[in-house]
Scaffold this active site. Sequence first.
Site, mmCIF file in Angstrom:
data_model
loop_
_atom_site.group_PDB
_atom_site.id
_atom_site.type_symbol
_atom_site.label_atom_id
_atom_site.label_comp_id
_atom_site.label_asym_id
_atom_site.label_seq_id
_atom_site.Cartn_x
_atom_site.Cartn_y
_atom_site.Cartn_z
ATOM 1 N N HIS A 5 33.649 109.912 76.142
ATOM 2 C CA HIS A 5 33.679 108.626 75.434
ATOM 3 C C HIS A 5 32.309 108.309 74.794
ATOM 4 C CE1 HIS A 5 35.914 104.548 75.254
ATOM 5 N NE2 HIS A 5 35.097 104.675 74.233
ATOM 6 N N ARG A 13 41.883 105.396 71.863
ATOM 7 C CA ARG A 13 41.856 105.111 73.296
ATOM 8 C C ARG A 13 42.749 106.104 74.010
ATOM 9 N NH1 ARG A 13 37.856 102.798 72.666
ATOM 10 N NH2 ARG A 13 37.431 100.581 72.894
#
Length: 319
Positions: A282, A234
């Site tokens: 992502h 993340r």
Amino acid sequence: MSVLSEAPFIVGYYDDAADASRLEAWQARLQPFLPAIQLVPLASPAARDAMAVTVWKPPIGKIAEMPNVKGIISLGQGVDHIFRDKTIPEALPVVRLVDPDMSVALGHWVCLAVLEKCRKAADYRVLAARREFRPLPQTDARAMKIGVYGVGAIGREVVRQLVALGFDVTGYNRSPRADDIISYHHGDDGLKLMLEEMDIHVCLMPLTDETRGFFNKSRFAQMKVGAYLINAGRGGHVVEDDLLGAINSGHLSGASLDVFEQEPLPDNHAFWGHPHITIWPHVAAQTNPQTASEQVARALVAFAEGTTPDNMVDKDRGY
Ligand code: GLV
């Protein structure tokens, strides 16, 4: 899964990274398992009667307003996007996806990033843009030490692929771990060894209070000169200004990043256009309704029957 095949039942759906057609794709994939399912957007009036929600980055406060929800399913492998909403009742079970197909995809992405680094792909792109047909010295990939931080259900597949390519891989986990594929470090002493010895650092950890800001100035300073960071965890694991500082000073050779503190990455972010930073939006392991729908259906059945679903998140651990 007969329990839910008779009465129609409603499941709230939200994915902040997808368009409306995605809801239809999930509906079509879930229906063979649960014929009476009705996926409805979280914002629609019908969502008030939802018995569960399946979500990616849901709006803060929304789930707490839904009186009949018995459980939450993450539309991804991570759950930090759910836990950032402190209004969600503590007792609601949260399930994350553990989809072997996504783990394979993540492994491919990590191998790609490692190979790009080892084979100097960025340098050759620069040469090609200049029409320069010129060999650079080849890195001895087998001598590269790769450290993988966070070897869980997903990380094991990533490690398997890296080892199959012949890389020297070491795992780092919070608690001791052993298998016959790679060696592991853990704890503070283990972390010191990882930081000092690895050439490439691959972050796959879940984002928790403990791991937020894990890759920071002092940890970059402990890494070898020329070390490289690959982040498929993340954005919150990396202090972005510290990473920029470490790369700009020449201490780190660069980074390949799939995740960012703020997504989409803001227009004016210093990472854009940086010659030593590779940016991905992502996508290292995109959720696939085709392969993940059965486990979503199973979790819904478990919520309806009041049994414990598979891959239920331990809220104290945060993953
Ligand atoms: C992606 O980042 C996921 O959590 O699945």
